[in-house]
Each structure stands twice: as structure tokens, then as C-alpha cells.
Design an enzyme around this catalytic site. Sequence first.
Site, PDB file in Angstrom:
ATOM      1  N   LYS A  81       0.815  -1.217   0.000  1.00 38.75           N
ATOM      2  CA  LYS A  81       0.000   0.000   0.000  1.00 38.75           C
ATOM      3  C   LYS A  81       0.846   1.263   0.000  1.00 38.75           C
ATOM      4  O   LYS A  81       0.494   2.260  -0.625  1.00 38.75           O
ATOM      5  CB  LYS A  81      -0.954  -0.023   1.198  1.00 38.75           C
ATOM      6  CG  LYS A  81      -2.136  -0.973   1.014  1.00 38.75           C
ATOM      7  CD  LYS A  81      -3.091  -0.911   2.165  1.00 38.75           C
ATOM      8  CE  LYS A  81      -4.406  -1.634   1.842  1.00 38.75           C
ATOM      9  NZ  LYS A  81      -4.244  -2.990   1.377  1.00 38.75           N
ATOM     10  N   GLU A 138      -3.417   7.424   6.656  1.00 42.95           N
ATOM     11  CA  GLU A 138      -4.221   8.152   5.682  1.00 42.95           C
ATOM     12  C   GLU A 138      -5.257   9.002   6.396  1.00 42.95           C
ATOM     13  O   GLU A 138      -5.788   8.582   7.439  1.00 42.95           O
ATOM     14  CB  GLU A 138      -4.968   7.183   4.744  1.00 42.95           C
ATOM     15  CG  GLU A 138      -4.130   6.565   3.670  1.00 42.95           C
ATOM     16  CD  GLU A 138      -4.953   5.698   2.730  1.00 42.95           C
ATOM     17  OE1 GLU A 138      -6.166   5.555   2.973  1.00 42.95           O
ATOM     18  OE2 GLU A 138      -4.385   5.171   1.761  1.00 42.95           O
ATOM     19  N   HIS A 188     -15.725  -4.175   5.778  1.00 44.80           N
ATOM     20  CA  HIS A 188     -14.879  -4.063   4.592  1.00 44.80           C
ATOM     21  C   HIS A 188     -15.082  -5.202   3.600  1.00 44.80           C
ATOM     22  O   HIS A 188     -14.299  -5.355   2.663  1.00 44.80           O
ATOM     23  CB  HIS A 188     -13.399  -3.957   4.979  1.00 44.80           C
ATOM     24  CG  HIS A 188     -13.109  -2.835   5.927  1.00 44.80           C
ATOM     25  ND1 HIS A 188     -13.106  -1.514   5.536  1.00 44.80           N
ATOM     26  CD2 HIS A 188     -12.839  -2.842   7.257  1.00 44.80           C
ATOM     27  CE1 HIS A 188     -12.834  -0.747   6.592  1.00 44.80           C
ATOM     28  NE2 HIS A 188     -12.671  -1.533   7.644  1.00 44.80           N
ATOM     29  N   ARG A 215      -5.961  -8.871 -10.077  1.00 44.36           N
ATOM     30  CA  ARG A 215      -6.623 -10.133 -10.428  1.00 44.36           C
ATOM     31  C   ARG A 215      -8.030  -9.824 -10.919  1.00 44.36           C
ATOM     32  O   ARG A 215      -8.448  -8.658 -10.923  1.00 44.36           O
ATOM     33  CB  ARG A 215      -6.693 -11.044  -9.202  1.00 44.36           C
ATOM     34  CG  ARG A 215      -7.357 -10.334  -8.006  1.00 44.36           C
ATOM     35  CD  ARG A 215      -7.610 -11.250  -6.854  1.00 44.36           C
ATOM     36  NE  ARG A 215      -7.986 -10.547  -5.643  1.00 44.36           N
ATOM     37  CZ  ARG A 215      -9.176 -10.031  -5.388  1.00 44.36           C
ATOM     38  NH1 ARG A 215     -10.123 -10.101  -6.304  1.00 44.36           N
ATOM     39  NH2 ARG A 215      -9.434  -9.421  -4.251  1.00 44.36           N
TER      40      ARG A 215
END
Length: 702
Positions: A139, A223, A258, A316
Site C-alpha cells: 500500500k 491516511e 470491509h 486479479r
Amino acid sequence: MLRLRSLVSKNYLRAFSTEVGPSGLDKIIIANRGEIACRVIDTCRLLNVRTVAVHSTQDALSRHVQMADEAYCIGPAEAKDSYLRGDKVIEVALKTGAKALHPGYGFLSENSEFSKLCSDSGVTFMGPPPKAIEDMGSKSNSKEIMIAAGVPCTPGYHGDEQEPEQLFERAKEVGYPVLIKAVMGGGGKGMRLVHKESDFIDALASCRRESINAFGDDKVLLERYLSNPRHIEVQIVADTHGNCVHLRERDCSIQRRHQKVLEEAPAPRLSPELAQEMGAAAVKAAKAVGYVGAGTVEFLMEAGTTDFYFCEMNTRLQVEHPVTEMVTGVDLVEWQLRVAAGQELPIKNQEDIKVNGHAIEARIYAENPARDFLPATGTLKHLRAPEGPGIRVETGVREGDEVSVFYDPMISKLITYGEDRDDALDKMISALKRYEVAGMPTNIAFVEKCARHPSFREGGVTTGFLDIYEDDVKVEEGERSTDEAIAMAAVARVTRDREANRDGWNAFTESEGAWRGHGRAMTAIDMEGCPGTKVWQNRDGTFDVDVGDGQSFSNIQVDWDEEDKWMEIVLDGKRMELTVVFEEEKDGDTAVSLWNRENGKTLDGSNYYEKVVIKGEGVGGVGAAGGGGTLFSPMPGKITAVMKGEGESVKQGEVVMVLEAMKMEHPIEALADGVVEGLGGKVGDMVQDGGVLFNVKGEGEE
């Protein structure tokens, strides 16, 4: 040249003239299981590409194994000993001569080392090169690459300073609330939201512990937390000739922990200009890492604005790829095969990618929403997926298959397509009501409540949807069923028992055993939320039901076929055709599931599904109320006990006799106060269907 037909006999995908590679891709191996393996096999069949499946011992008889041209066991049930054994997969690929490998999603699909192993072994990996997987798998590294490429990123810190004190200071610079995310994280693991400085250090430690356990790496990034974001992702496909296009966007904002619940394409309430801007950013992101194959670039967009930020890239094919296929007419697996064969993309110019209509996907899981969504396991005792125009179902299981503890408990993906969003959503709600699953709890009722919610109907919901509307979409256990459902379930139970017992009696007596009503046979059934429901079997073959609280139904007509799980019923003069499934539960209860087979409509025109629970053996008193208090047997059976003799007084509800039928004992209760007379037999005697059991003469009666 092969002509690609629509997927799985559906008419929603555009047909392409297809030739897979100059030298031909005649055989591939699929390093996955379940519905995605079946999905890949579907397209390979259309293209005359042979398939090799791998499987664990647990999956030896699974659907994907039986669909493939060849199948090989690569280890025990646990994924780490089978589906995650890249060396075993490659061994099978080389043994069978498979020229390319489709990784599906999950397992080894985003493993750069496995991608390299494929390449080193001479097997084409149907995905990006190892370096692209590595770049996008981190990330922090991916954010730096995106910033350099001019792709907008959420303000934050992605550097190498990882001491708690240093991160604490960086968090101040980013601003609260701040999100701590594991650099190698995914699926919601290794993520903590911190609202104030005093909570930061503890949250950091917790995040790192989870990250090291899940990913073997405790490095994090920071973040700025977007308070009201939408989750928008863009499908891209790139070939080895430098072509890269996006196939528009999907909205995946409805998430639980999530994990996505409902996905749709295109994203609602998104202007064409903004959609194209996000698509262009996704293509830019893919080109920045030399991407090849199908992938998804995920963005977060603050609701009510046009600001969007790069979140991550999934290197993917995504679970939700069918919604993109439905609105673009593109078979993404076919495109993956083309790219693996070294061909150019079928459509190279972005302006030639068109979107028509709207598609929505729901993930159907074996889990219990009433118990904090605990995964469920067991055997699929009954499974019938909805069918009809605009409905597509992707699944890896069949009726009778086991949902085990070893793998993801997904039963299927349900996709609906419509001319517009309202049409697609209406079809989704109707299809959910007609999805018949018995043998374990599912999330169908929960998903339907989400799909029905007015805010989702309006479109443009945020990732906070389930937090805001938690009470609206909550599924409770033990909710009382409708009077209508209780009546139908009770009649179904009595009809099933009557038919089963009649067969047994016919075999014993070698007689025709026709229904001979000498009065009104009555069965009392203890239903959950409605104890003491009474069912009367009338001499003309109809039923009357009293569910209590003054609610009753009369003259119910029934036609029954247990083998087909089918019942036709006329209730209050209105006809319904039902699927009826009985499940014997561990605690001795019996669950009766009812689905309407006729377009999913109830008597009042709404969609229909009910599950009614019969407590214990369910039969609280079997007998018949005839004129003068005579009780008749509603089934053939044997008298196993006589509790009251001739001339003895009895109170209403007292047990007078016990009847054994189908290896179950049924206590026969008096329906009124009085005196017992006219016993129909003694212990050990057989009683025929409709035979007299006893009479209760009330006080003052002659």
C-alpha cells in the site's frame, strides 16, 4: 474461428469472433476452486479450451472437479496444504501440458512469487508480471508510484519511518480522524480508525499485532480518514502490446466489515464526465506499473463532491466482475485468455467501449445474520436458484454438496440486469425472494433488506450505509411468522404426516386406504411464536386452521407431492403453488421453509418466503373432533397407552390415549371436559385412519 456464445446460455454478453492465439491455447490449469473455477471453465468450454482442475481431498466430488476435463488432488482439506501449494499446482501443470494458468481470486492469485514460479516453469500466468503484483501489493509503495504518475491519492504518510513516536507525529500532520493501515493489508485486516491523539499508540499496537499475524509484516501507513466516502472501482484490461482500456466503474459502497455486500455497474449518480475521469486515472495507474491482464483500480470518493483518491489495486479478476460483463457485453475471462495467448485486446479504442443498462450483484453466503454473521456449515439439503430474463447465477455448489469449515462459505453470486437501475433492482429483490436454500442459514434476508432500503434505491450510498441503517436491515432470530405462513406450514406438516402414515398402513393392511373422514380430524401443533395451532381435517379433504388470537382459515384445499417438495394450496379462495422443505434441526425442532413458485408472489402480490419452526415433535395433540365429542384417528397407528378408562372423568387438554405412528408417539387429548366412553381399543391394538379412538360425553349429555 469460434463464435463466442453468451455465458452459460445467458443472452447478455456480446458475441465475438474468437481465435485463441496463433499457436492455440488448447489447455489451461485453474489454480482455484468453487464458483470462480466453474466460471472459468464455462468460457473455456465455449472456446474449446481444455481445462485442468486441482482440488483438495475435501473437494474431490465438487462441482468444479466434475466440470473440468481433468482433475488432480494436490493435498488435504486445509488450503495451506493444497490450494496454497504453488509447487504442487505447477507440478500438475507440467504433467498435463497446460500452457497457461488461471489463478482466479484469493489463494495464489496475487502472489508475486507464484507468478514468477509460473514464468520460470514455462507456464503463462494469466495476470500481471511479478513486479506489478509487488508494486501494487504494498500500500505504501503503490501510493508513491501513483503520486509520481499523477493519480490522485488520499493525503497521508507512506514512508519508512515506523517508530511509534515518529508515526504519532506524522498522524498530527495528516490530521484526525486518521486511518492506520497495514502496508500489506487487505480484506479489512490490519486497519484501525483513530479519532483522537490519546488513542493512537494503542491502536497502532493493535493494528501491528493483527498485521504480523495475517501478513507477516507489521509496517503501516497513515491516511486521512474520509468521513463519508463512496467506494468506486474501475475495471481495466491490458495486453502485452501496450493496449490498455477501462470498462467503466462499479459502485461497491455497501460493505460489512470491509467485505462487499452489493455491487453494481455503472455507479449511480456519477456524471459521465467524472466516470471518464476516474477511468482515465485507472488506465494511468495500470500503465505506471506495466500491468498486463484484468485488474481493478479502487478509489474512494467523498460523497457530495467530485474528489476521488486512489485506494489500492486488485491485481486479479474481481468477485464482482459479472456486473461489468453484463453492462459492457465483454467476457472478461475470454479477454484474459486472449492476453495469455499473446493477442491484442478485442477492443483497443476506449471510445468503442459502450455501457448499456444496469447490473447489480449480491453475494449469497452460508452465514447467520442473526448471530453476528457467523459462517455456517453443513449440507445443502435443498437448493433452487431463481431463473428468468435478466438473472444470472454463478455458483460452485449443487444440492447435496457440503459447505465446509475449510473455505469461504459463499454459495453463489446472484446478478440481475435491467434496462435501467430500477429495473435491475426490482429483479434483484424478486430473485432474492425466489432463492431457495435449506440446510443452513444464509444472508439472503439481510441482503434483501439492504436492496429494499429507500436509501439504496436512491443510489449514491456511502460505505457507512450499514452503520447508519443497521436497525433497518437487522435480521432477528425467532421472529413470529405471518398467520398465513403458520397456517400453510401447519397444513403442510399434517398433510406430509398423513400421506406418510397412510403409505405405512397400506403396506401393513394391503388395502387402498382411502381418506375416510368420520368427523373432523384435529392435530394440535406447537409452532414457534404460535403454540397450540390447531388443524382440522374435514371429511371432504379440506382443512381448517386456527392459529390463535382470533385468526383462522377455513376450507383450505391442498395438493401435495413430497418427492418434488411441491404443494398447491388454496387459502381463502386464493391459489398458491409452493416449494415446501422440512428440516429436522439438532434440538428436535422442525423448520418448514415455504417459497412461492409462481413468480415469487403472495396472495397480496408481494414477494414470498417464510420459515416456520415447529417446536419439538411439533404435535401436541392428535385426534378428531366429531359431533358429540368423538375423537377419530387422522392416521393409522398403534395404541401404546390408555391413560383414562371407561367412565372416568377427564378435563379438556388431558391426555386420554397415546398413539404411535411412524415411530413417533402422539398424545391424544380431550377437547372438552366430560366422561370417557367408547374406547376404540386397548394397548397394542392397531387403529385405522379415521377409526374411533374414544368419545368424551359432556355433563348433561345423553
